[in-house]
Design an enzyme around this catalytic site. Structure first.
Site, PDB file in Angstrom:
ATOM      1  CB  CYS A 197      -0.949  -0.006   1.195  1.00 17.83           C
ATOM      2  SG  CYS A 197      -0.115   0.001   2.800  1.00 17.83           S
ATOM      3  CB  THR A 198       0.197   4.863   0.191  1.00 16.22           C
ATOM      4  OG1 THR A 198      -0.847   4.736  -0.765  1.00 16.22           O
ATOM      5  CG2 THR A 198       0.981   6.143  -0.068  1.00 16.22           C
TER       6      THR A 198
END
Length: 262
Positions: A197-198
């Protein structure tokens, strides 16, 4: 670490999160929110901070000195869950302030999944450092999963050297991830899963959720895409496109430099 702006007055952006045990002391969350808001105002730090009984999730920006002072306060102030000493901010830099105000929100969760048994403090997948991530992306026996939403995926994601894209759960929000597991991953409990994810927070919760559902070999990119784009040279990268960020820069590329959205 690459910087978008090298002048002394460049804006520092810090993304960070921390889960805490339920018995960790903190003053009532509304009062804590007021304290955080006051501290941000005093330090001229802008951005968004989310607090919940389980901890804190934030992206803030300001001068390097002010952001550093704010992070140090979060780490040591007794009223902030006893002091969030485990905070590991991920820094990037830009020439203009990417936020317009200081926002502090009180929420039931710091990242919304609505799966109470998915507790990263109880169980979590194996962390994979950025330098080891390409090997997983390139391995055809590993199912690489983008835990972000469909818009973020289409802006940019990982692809193997042969061009195979990470799996897209096609979610609108992270709360849709359990439905993706039910729909697409049943019967795959023995496969190696590699999630990203980020900045790491969604993977923390997603890997915990998968482990509670009987998946055995679950891994995730330590520090998320942001750490990968910071540490891995473009010529060695498996990243394609831009990484969506929740501020006015919108999208970052290698070296954590802002880039136009196509």
């Amino acid at each position: 670490m690459a910087r978008e702006e090298s002048q002394a007055d460049a804006v520092t952006v810090a993304a960070m999160y921390c889960f805490v045990a339920p018995d960790v002391g903190a003053q009532p969350l509304r009062a804590l929110a007021d304290d955080i808001r006051t501290r941000m105002s005093n330090l001229q730090v802008l951005g968004t901070v989310i607090i919940a009984p389980e901890g804190l999730n934030a992206t803030v920006a300001g001068s390097a000195k002010d952001v550093g002072s704010f992070v140090e306060w979060l780490r040591t102030a007794p009223q902030v869950f006893g002091g969030l000493r485990a905070l590991e901010p991920q820094h990037s830099f830009c020439s203009q302030m990417p936020f317009t105000q200081a926002v502090v929100k009180v929420r039931p969760e710091i990242v919304t999944m609505r799966a109470p048994d998915a507790d990263p403090l109880v169980r979590v997948g194996r962390y994979v450092p950025a330098r080891e991530w390409n090997a997983l992306v390139d391995d055809p026996d590993v199912l690489v999963i983008d835990t972000r939403n469909d818009f973020e995926f289409k802006l940019g994601t990982f692809a193997s050297e042969s061009g195979r894209l990470a799996a897209n759960p096609e979610t609108v929000s992270f709360a849709d991830f359990p439905a993706f597991v039910d729909r697409a991953l049943q019967g795959k409990q023995d496969r190696t899963l590699a999630l990203f994810c980020t900045g790491g927070i969604r993977c923390e919760r997603a890997t915990s959720y998968l482990l509670t559902r009987g998946f055995r070999d679950v891994r995730h990119l330590h520090g998320g895409i942001l750490t990968y784009l910071r540490d891995i040279r473009p010529e060695d990268s498996r990243w394609q496109g831009g990484c969506f960020v929740f501020d006015e820069r919108v999208s970052l590329g290698h070296g954590l430099l802002a880039e136009p959205v196509q």
